[in-house]
Design a protein around this motif. Structure first.
Motif, PDB file in Angstrom:
ATOM      1  N   TYR A  36     -39.475  47.475  26.094  1.00  0.00           N
ATOM      2  CA  TYR A  36     -39.510  48.059  24.644  1.00  0.00           C
ATOM      3  C   TYR A  36     -40.583  48.909  24.460  1.00  0.00           C
ATOM      4  CZ  TYR A  36     -39.477  47.906  19.552  1.00  0.00           C
ATOM      5  OH  TYR A  36     -39.432  48.290  18.299  1.00  0.00           O
ATOM      6  N   VAL A  37     -41.794  48.729  24.857  1.00  0.00           N
ATOM      7  CA  VAL A  37     -42.621  49.655  24.903  1.00  0.00           C
ATOM      8  C   VAL A  37     -42.765  50.904  25.538  1.00  0.00           C
ATOM      9  CG1 VAL A  37     -45.475  49.634  25.597  1.00  0.00           C
ATOM     10  CG2 VAL A  37     -44.547  47.840  24.637  1.00  0.00           C
ATOM     11  N   VAL A  38     -42.009  50.709  26.598  1.00  0.00           N
ATOM     12  CA  VAL A  38     -41.481  52.145  27.558  1.00  0.00           C
ATOM     13  C   VAL A  38     -40.680  53.008  26.600  1.00  0.00           C
ATOM     14  CG1 VAL A  38     -40.550  52.783  29.701  1.00  0.00           C
ATOM     15  CG2 VAL A  38     -42.220  51.104  29.855  1.00  0.00           C
ATOM     16  N   ILE A  47     -41.914  62.158  28.974  1.00  0.00           N
ATOM     17  CA  ILE A  47     -43.306  62.047  29.566  1.00  0.00           C
ATOM     18  C   ILE A  47     -43.196  62.673  31.064  1.00  0.00           C
ATOM     19  CG2 ILE A  47     -45.294  60.639  30.310  1.00  0.00           C
ATOM     20  CD1 ILE A  47     -44.770  58.787  27.964  1.00  0.00           C
ATOM     21  N   ARG A  48     -44.205  63.429  31.310  1.00  0.00           N
ATOM     22  CA  ARG A  48     -44.071  64.168  32.590  1.00  0.00           C
ATOM     23  C   ARG A  48     -44.182  63.178  33.884  1.00  0.00           C
ATOM     24  NH1 ARG A  48     -43.961  69.202  34.380  1.00  0.00           N
ATOM     25  NH2 ARG A  48     -45.144  69.508  36.427  1.00  0.00           N
ATOM     26  N   THR A  49     -45.059  62.309  33.907  1.00  0.00           N
ATOM     27  CA  THR A  49     -45.165  61.481  35.192  1.00  0.00           C
ATOM     28  C   THR A  49     -45.184  60.054  34.845  1.00  0.00           C
ATOM     29  OG1 THR A  49     -47.345  61.601  35.213  1.00  0.00           O
ATOM     30  CG2 THR A  49     -46.352  63.334  36.370  1.00  0.00           C
ATOM     31  N   GLN A  50     -44.821  58.968  35.826  1.00  0.00           N
ATOM     32  CA  GLN A  50     -45.008  57.409  35.591  1.00  0.00           C
ATOM     33  C   GLN A  50     -46.627  57.235  35.468  1.00  0.00           C
ATOM     34  OE1 GLN A  50     -41.265  56.598  38.550  1.00  0.00           O
ATOM     35  NE2 GLN A  50     -43.176  55.949  39.110  1.00  0.00           N
ATOM     36  N   ALA A  51     -47.399  58.051  35.982  1.00  0.00           N
ATOM     37  CA  ALA A  51     -48.827  57.637  35.785  1.00  0.00           C
ATOM     38  C   ALA A  51     -49.140  58.172  34.241  1.00  0.00           C
ATOM     39  CB  ALA A  51     -49.562  58.637  36.830  1.00  0.00           C
ATOM     40  N   GLU A  55     -50.611  55.183  31.631  1.00  0.00           N
ATOM     41  CA  GLU A  55     -51.900  55.597  30.759  1.00  0.00           C
ATOM     42  C   GLU A  55     -51.638  55.582  29.302  1.00  0.00           C
ATOM     43  OE1 GLU A  55     -55.141  59.087  30.002  1.00  0.00           O
ATOM     44  OE2 GLU A  55     -54.257  58.949  31.870  1.00  0.00           O
ATOM     45  N   ALA A  56     -50.337  56.106  28.867  1.00  0.00           N
ATOM     46  CA  ALA A  56     -49.916  56.390  27.630  1.00  0.00           C
ATOM     47  C   ALA A  56     -49.977  54.837  26.746  1.00  0.00           C
ATOM     48  CB  ALA A  56     -48.803  57.086  27.110  1.00  0.00           C
ATOM     49  N   ILE A  57     -49.193  53.846  27.652  1.00  0.00           N
ATOM     50  CA  ILE A  57     -48.977  52.492  26.910  1.00  0.00           C
ATOM     51  C   ILE A  57     -50.004  51.495  27.585  1.00  0.00           C
ATOM     52  CG2 ILE A  57     -46.564  52.998  26.918  1.00  0.00           C
ATOM     53  CD1 ILE A  57     -45.999  51.592  29.561  1.00  0.00           C
ATOM     54  N   GLY A  58     -51.070  51.793  28.338  1.00  0.00           N
ATOM     55  CA  GLY A  58     -52.103  51.040  28.795  1.00  0.00           C
ATOM     56  C   GLY A  58     -51.701  49.936  29.748  1.00  0.00           C
ATOM     57  N   ALA A  59     -50.694  50.482  30.620  1.00  0.00           N
ATOM     58  CA  ALA A  59     -50.169  49.597  31.794  1.00  0.00           C
ATOM     59  C   ALA A  59     -50.735  49.872  33.219  1.00  0.00           C
ATOM     60  CB  ALA A  59     -48.842  49.590  31.830  1.00  0.00           C
ATOM     61  N   ASP A  60     -50.941  49.242  34.198  1.00  0.00           N
ATOM     62  CA  ASP A  60     -51.080  49.656  35.306  1.00  0.00           C
ATOM     63  C   ASP A  60     -49.812  50.382  35.876  1.00  0.00           C
ATOM     64  OD1 ASP A  60     -50.934  49.300  38.521  1.00  0.00           O
ATOM     65  OD2 ASP A  60     -53.031  48.503  38.024  1.00  0.00           O
ATOM     66  N   LYS A  61     -49.934  51.646  36.508  1.00  0.00           N
ATOM     67  CA  LYS A  61     -48.835  52.257  37.086  1.00  0.00           C
ATOM     68  C   LYS A  61     -47.984  51.779  37.971  1.00  0.00           C
ATOM     69  CE  LYS A  61     -51.605  55.264  40.125  1.00  0.00           C
ATOM     70  NZ  LYS A  61     -52.027  56.464  40.292  1.00  0.00           N
ATOM     71  N   THR A  62     -48.929  50.679  38.962  1.00  0.00           N
ATOM     72  CA  THR A  62     -47.827  50.150  39.991  1.00  0.00           C
ATOM     73  C   THR A  62     -47.116  49.084  39.520  1.00  0.00           C
ATOM     74  OG1 THR A  62     -49.937  48.765  40.588  1.00  0.00           O
ATOM     75  CG2 THR A  62     -49.695  50.736  41.842  1.00  0.00           C
ATOM     76  N   ARG A  63     -47.589  48.328  38.023  1.00  0.00           N
ATOM     77  CA  ARG A  63     -46.880  47.249  37.665  1.00  0.00           C
ATOM     78  C   ARG A  63     -45.782  47.569  36.802  1.00  0.00           C
ATOM     79  NH1 ARG A  63     -50.101  42.458  35.775  1.00  0.00           N
ATOM     80  NH2 ARG A  63     -48.036  41.587  36.154  1.00  0.00           N
ATOM     81  N   ILE A  64     -45.616  49.094  36.256  1.00  0.00           N
ATOM     82  CA  ILE A  64     -44.523  49.303  35.528  1.00  0.00           C
ATOM     83  C   ILE A  64     -43.290  49.714  36.225  1.00  0.00           C
ATOM     84  CG2 ILE A  64     -45.990  49.999  33.460  1.00  0.00           C
ATOM     85  CD1 ILE A  64     -45.282  53.043  33.903  1.00  0.00           C
ATOM     86  N   ILE A  65     -43.467  49.940  37.548  1.00  0.00           N
ATOM     87  CA  ILE A  65     -42.263  50.465  38.386  1.00  0.00           C
ATOM     88  C   ILE A  65     -41.027  49.795  38.362  1.00  0.00           C
ATOM     89  CG2 ILE A  65     -41.543  51.228  40.668  1.00  0.00           C
ATOM     90  CD1 ILE A  65     -44.260  52.630  40.986  1.00  0.00           C
ATOM     91  N   SER A  66     -41.149  48.294  38.334  1.00  0.00           N
ATOM     92  CA  SER A  66     -40.159  47.359  38.295  1.00  0.00           C
ATOM     93  C   SER A  66     -39.358  47.729  37.234  1.00  0.00           C
ATOM     94  CB  SER A  66     -40.532  45.877  38.438  1.00  0.00           C
ATOM     95  OG  SER A  66     -41.307  45.620  37.771  1.00  0.00           O
ATOM     96  N   THR A  67     -40.129  47.693  35.657  1.00  0.00           N
ATOM     97  CA  THR A  67     -39.768  47.936  34.600  1.00  0.00           C
ATOM     98  C   THR A  67     -38.753  49.369  34.576  1.00  0.00           C
ATOM     99  OG1 THR A  67     -41.393  46.593  33.540  1.00  0.00           O
ATOM    100  CG2 THR A  67     -40.200  48.013  32.208  1.00  0.00           C
ATOM    101  N   LEU A  68     -39.404  50.254  34.876  1.00  0.00           N
ATOM    102  CA  LEU A  68     -38.674  51.554  35.186  1.00  0.00           C
ATOM    103  C   LEU A  68     -37.573  51.420  36.098  1.00  0.00           C
ATOM    104  CD1 LEU A  68     -41.767  53.795  35.563  1.00  0.00           C
ATOM    105  CD2 LEU A  68     -40.422  53.358  33.316  1.00  0.00           C
ATOM    106  N   ASP A  69     -37.336  50.950  37.085  1.00  0.00           N
ATOM    107  CA  ASP A  69     -36.249  50.590  37.761  1.00  0.00           C
ATOM    108  C   ASP A  69     -35.261  49.833  36.855  1.00  0.00           C
ATOM    109  OD1 ASP A  69     -37.554  51.653  40.191  1.00  0.00           O
ATOM    110  OD2 ASP A  69     -37.945  49.787  41.132  1.00  0.00           O
ATOM    111  N   ARG A  70     -35.636  48.878  36.207  1.00  0.00           N
ATOM    112  CA  ARG A  70     -34.471  47.997  35.494  1.00  0.00           C
ATOM    113  C   ARG A  70     -34.030  48.940  34.290  1.00  0.00           C
ATOM    114  NH1 ARG A  70     -38.116  43.949  36.554  1.00  0.00           N
ATOM    115  NH2 ARG A  70     -39.488  44.320  34.599  1.00  0.00           N
ATOM    116  N   LEU A  71     -34.881  49.926  33.776  1.00  0.00           N
ATOM    117  CA  LEU A  71     -34.553  50.399  32.604  1.00  0.00           C
ATOM    118  C   LEU A  71     -33.641  51.687  33.562  1.00  0.00           C
ATOM    119  CD1 LEU A  71     -37.683  50.882  30.651  1.00  0.00           C
ATOM    120  CD2 LEU A  71     -35.613  49.866  29.841  1.00  0.00           C
TER     121      LEU A  71
END
Length: 144
Positions: A36-38, A47-51, A55-71
């Motif tokens: 939901y945050v993403v 947004i131009r990059t995953q990094a 940064e915009a949502i205050g998450a670690d870039k390596t931890r959001i990859i699985s969320t991005l994959d699911r989305l």
């Protein structure tokens, strides 16, 4: 000055309850809180990059990859190679993602309206104005 409780002590139980209510709604929509945050961040603008997203949502870039994959697997976002930098991925919300986010937000805000109904119209407007003003303050300004 009259003595009052600290802001965090007053707001923490409210925020905890609002998050619990929000989690229930998101579960009904099949969306995690991070999803939901993403989706909310991408609904504002691509947004131009995953990094940059992390940064915009205050998450670690390596931890959001699985969320991005699911989305992406659910068709709620797209990740396209950046033609200017093939290592980067351009992120955007899809129409299905926008619809899912907005449906979840409508249900979340319906519950918030029920909670806000406990206030008079004037107190409700004042509370919302104050919450918007304080939430817009930079982290550094609040921390001091």
């Amino acid at each position: 000055m009259t003595e009052r409780r600290d802001l965090a002590a007053m707001l923490q139980p409210l925020v905890k309850s609002l998050i619990a209510a929000e989690l229930r709604v998101l579960e009904e929509h099949g969306i995690s809180m991070w999803s939901y945050v993403v989706l909310s961040a991408l609904d504002d603008s691509p947004i131009r990059t995953q990094a940059a997203l992390a940064e915009a949502i205050g998450a670690d870039k390596t931890r959001i990859i699985s969320t991005l994959d699911r989305l992406q697997e659910a068709g709620l976002i797209s990740r396209q190679p950046d033609p200017e930098d093939r290592r980067a991925r351009l992120l955007a919300i899809t129409q299905d993602g926008r619809s899912a986010r907005r449906a979840a937000q409508a249900d979340i805000q319906a519950n918030e309206e029920r909670v806000l109904a406990a206030l008079s119209a004037a107190d409700r407007q004042a509370f919302l104005r104050a919450a918007q003003a304080l939430s817009a303050m930079p982290h550094e300004e609040i921390v001091g």
